[in-house]
Design a protein around this motif. Structure first.
Motif, PDB file in Angstrom:
ATOM      1  N   THR A   1      -6.443  -0.138   0.694  1.00 28.90           N
ATOM      2  CA  THR A   1      -8.006  -0.955   0.929  1.00 28.90           C
ATOM      3  C   THR A   1      -6.821  -1.579  -0.750  1.00 28.90           C
ATOM      4  N   LYS A  42      -7.949  -2.764   5.092  1.00 32.33           N
ATOM      5  CA  LYS A  42      -9.324  -3.296   4.983  1.00 32.33           C
ATOM      6  C   LYS A  42      -9.347  -3.393   3.409  1.00 32.33           C
ATOM      7  N   GLU A  84      -0.640   9.274   2.656  1.00 32.58           N
ATOM      8  CA  GLU A  84      -1.566  10.025   3.985  1.00 32.58           C
ATOM      9  C   GLU A  84      -2.375   9.363   4.861  1.00 32.58           C
ATOM     10  N   THR A  85      -2.566   8.328   4.902  1.00 32.98           N
ATOM     11  CA  THR A  85      -3.310   7.677   6.111  1.00 32.98           C
ATOM     12  C   THR A  85      -2.214   6.551   6.344  1.00 32.98           C
ATOM     13  N   HIS A  86      -1.941   5.826   5.525  1.00 29.43           N
ATOM     14  CA  HIS A  86      -0.275   4.785   5.905  1.00 29.43           C
ATOM     15  C   HIS A  86      -1.539   3.560   5.782  1.00 29.43           C
ATOM     16  N   ALA A  87      -2.061   3.245   4.669  1.00 32.57           N
ATOM     17  CA  ALA A  87      -3.391   2.526   4.927  1.00 32.57           C
ATOM     18  C   ALA A  87      -4.007   1.926   3.477  1.00 32.57           C
ATOM     19  N   TYR A  90      -2.677   1.955  -2.368  1.00 34.11           N
ATOM     20  CA  TYR A  90      -2.116   2.655  -1.106  1.00 34.11           C
ATOM     21  C   TYR A  90      -2.734   4.129  -0.551  1.00 34.11           C
ATOM     22  N   GLY A  91      -3.117   4.581   0.845  1.00 36.19           N
ATOM     23  CA  GLY A  91      -2.943   5.985   0.803  1.00 36.19           C
ATOM     24  C   GLY A  91      -1.476   6.454   1.571  1.00 36.19           C
ATOM     25  N   VAL A 114       1.339  -0.932   8.267  1.00 37.98           N
ATOM     26  CA  VAL A 114       0.199  -0.646   8.073  1.00 37.98           C
ATOM     27  C   VAL A 114      -1.217  -0.981   8.106  1.00 37.98           C
ATOM     28  N   SER A 115      -2.360  -0.137   8.089  1.00 38.91           N
ATOM     29  CA  SER A 115      -3.189  -0.945   8.121  1.00 38.91           C
ATOM     30  C   SER A 115      -3.759  -1.217   6.882  1.00 38.91           C
TER      31      SER A 115
END
Length: 150
Positions: free
Chosen positions: A47, A24, A42-45, A39-40, A21-22
């Motif tokens: 924030t 930010k 769709e974006t596997h990110a 956690y998103g 996962v990224s």
């Protein structure tokens, strides 16, 4: 909060979770709600909202003494969502839920799954500290599901 400390915490928790996962960092959740991390799927990110983390830490503990541990606990929880292999199916069930009780049961399961994944990654955070945050985060779902006593 020092960005260098936050970056170190992010790197360590990603390493422990084994996640791709990224992550930010932003200051505030859009719309003004007190959301510390998101956690998103769709974006596997993930924030993380640093100013909100500070506000939440102050509300729960009355000081910023443990703000980095608080950040780590919230981040681990969000990484727990990323690690949940059942999340997509639970979200599909949530979308199809016909009543509020069923929706709350599914939301509670989603949150409990994330916490269950997160716990082993919080090796250097006091378990009592973590438990307090977990209980507070799950309380609204559990209270809504509690039977009404006449």
């Amino acid at each position: 909060m020092k960005k260098s400390v936050l970056n170190r915490l992010v790197s360590e928790l990603i390493r422990r979770s084994g996640s791709g996962v990224s992550v930010k960092l932003e200051s505030h959740f859009p719309g003004g709600r007190l959301i510390g991390g998101k956690y998103g799927m769709e974006t596997h990110a993930v924030t993380m909202y640093t100013e909100v983390i500070k506000q939440q830490c102050l509300q729960v503990f009355g000081s910023l003494d443990a703000v980095y541990d608080y950040f780590a606990v919230v981040l681990a929880h969000e990484l727990g969502h990323a690690a949940d292999q059942h999340l997509a199916a639970l979200c599909d069930r949530l979308d199809a839920a016909m009543d509020e009780r069923t929706r709350t049961e599914i939301l509670l399961q989603i949150e409990e799954n994330a916490w269950n994944h997160a716990m082993p990654w919080l090796l250097d955070v006091d378990p009592a500290f973590t438990d307090m945050i977990v209980e507070q985060s799950l309380a609204p779902y559990r209270e809504e599901l509690a039977p009404v006593i006449a």
